[in-house]
Write an enzyme that holds these catalytic residues in place. Structure first.
Site, PDB file in Angstrom:
ATOM      1  N   SER A   1       0.831  -1.202   0.000  1.00 20.66           N
ATOM      2  CA  SER A   1       0.000   0.000   0.000  1.00 20.66           C
ATOM      3  C   SER A   1       0.865   1.252   0.000  1.00 20.66           C
ATOM      4  O   SER A   1       1.981   1.255   0.536  1.00 20.66           O
ATOM      5  CB  SER A   1      -0.893   0.006   1.247  1.00 20.66           C
TER       6      SER A   1
ATOM      7  N   TYR B   1      -2.410  -0.447   9.909  1.00 25.82           N
ATOM      8  CA  TYR B   1      -2.602  -0.978   8.555  1.00 25.82           C
ATOM      9  C   TYR B   1      -1.314  -0.824   7.742  1.00 25.82           C
ATOM     10  O   TYR B   1      -0.841  -1.779   7.112  1.00 25.82           O
ATOM     11  CB  TYR B   1      -3.756  -0.246   7.859  1.00 25.82           C
TER      12      TYR B   1
END
Length: 358
Positions: free
Chosen positions: A142, A167
């Site tokens: 990501s 995350y």
């Protein structure tokens, strides 16, 4: 080639599965179909690829009625025994792991979910690849891994040791874990740092979906950092094109890599990390304007401060992907937003009322 694609009830995984099936690959799709957002949207994606939701049971294959080369199985990545059994039985040539617990803000309230799925689950994928001769593992990372880095555009050759959400930390961990397995066991691995993916069949927790829904319903939209945000919005077709090129081209070790000046994006091992973005940052207010234009309706904007875990800007340096694999993202933001709005109205609305409450 026989591929395992995880996350095929999800946004990117659904589009990737369709693309690979339509070019004739044999695909096993996997998803746990969790309730992070409305499962009806996930089942609807699966139905588009010929998977009957009424036949889905945990741990059992469902044959697609649309694609003879597609089977789907419902499993959790963290189910170690089931994942390793799947690898042993199927003997995949290549694996693309897109399944993960997504969301920056959600990770602030539900941290353990990210460890279970994104860390323990990814370890099970790595072990499956290690013991069953998988030729290439591509996996979702990501743009959030860039964290506190302010050097623009974000490059895979930058240091990314300062994430600001769990995350992001879980995705950075995936890259470290993959490198370890590439080095120890010679498994070619490629990490894919996605930059704000959008388009038809997208996630309901993403800005485009939230904004479109609110504007249609005449409700205010939350505009964070008082609108002073930039995102490298990347249309789903451009993302899928990049993933397919990566899957087809396993990495080899970089002969020029040295531990005295270590390059974070490559290694002496068969390991590589790529940014997949549009490389053209868009101001959030311009993005909202594109939605207003597609809907023919103005938004009511509620300006708020920057949220914990968010970064004010993202901008992908995709030069490695361009030079290595001739990747050329080319979808203009207004065209991409228009396609999403058309899909939203067709799939989710009847006489301006929602078919599915999301």
């Amino acid at each position: 080639m026989k591929h395992l694609l995880t996350g095929t009830a999800g946004f990117i995984g659904f589009h990737l599965a369709k693309r690979m099936l339509e070019r004739g690959d044999e695909v096993v799709g996997l998803d746990c179909i969790n309730d992070y957002y409305d499962v009806n949207l996930k089942y609807a994606r699966l139905e588009q690829t010929g998977i009957d939701r009424n036949k889905i049971e945990n741990g059992k294959f469902v044959q697609s009625i649309k694609y003879p080369n597609y089977r789907f199985i419902k499993l959790k990545l963290e189910d170690r025994k089931a994942i390793l059994k799947l690898f042993e039985q199927e003997k995949f040539d290549k694996v693309c792991n897109l399944a993960a617990q997504a969301g920056v803000r959600y990770s602030l309230q539900n941290p353990f979910t990210y460890i279970d799925s994104n860390i323990s689950g990814f370890l099970n994928i790595l072990e499956g690849c290690r013991h069953n001769g998988v030729r290439h593992l591509a996996y979702a990372s990501s743009s959030s891994v860039y964290g506190l880095n302010e050097e623009m555009p974000f490059s895979v050759h930058h240091n990314v040791d300062h994430p600001i959400s769990l995350y992001a930390a879980s995705k950075k961990s995936n890259e470290l874990m993959a490198h370890t397995y590439s080095y120890l066991y010679g498994i070619p691995t490629t990490g894919l740092r996605f930059f704000t993916v959008y388009g038809p069949w997208g996630r309901p927790d993403m800005a485009l979906f939230l904004f479109t829904k609110a504007i249609i319903e005449g409700k205010p939209i939350d505009v964070y950092n008082n609108g002073n945000m930039q995102r490298d919005f990347t249309y789903i077709d451009d993302i899928v094109e990049g993933i397919v090129r990566v899957i087809d081209n396993p990495p080899v070790g970089n002969p020029e890599w040295t531990g005295k000046q270590p390059d974070p994006g490559t290694s002496v091992a068969p390991y590589k990390v790529y940014n997949i973005g549009n490389s053209k940052p868009v101001k959030l207010l311009d993005f909202i304007e594109a939605i207003e234009e597609a809907l023919g309706k103005k938004a009511i904007q509620n300006f708020l401060p920057l949220q914990p875990g968010d970064v004010p800007a993202t901008w992908a340096d995709v030069s490695d992907l361009v030079s290595d694999l001739d990747y050329q993202p080319n979808t203009d933001i207004r065209i991409g937003v228009k396609r999403f709005v058309e899909w939203y109205k067709e799939f989710l609305m009847i006489d301006n009322n929602p078919k599915i409450k999301l």
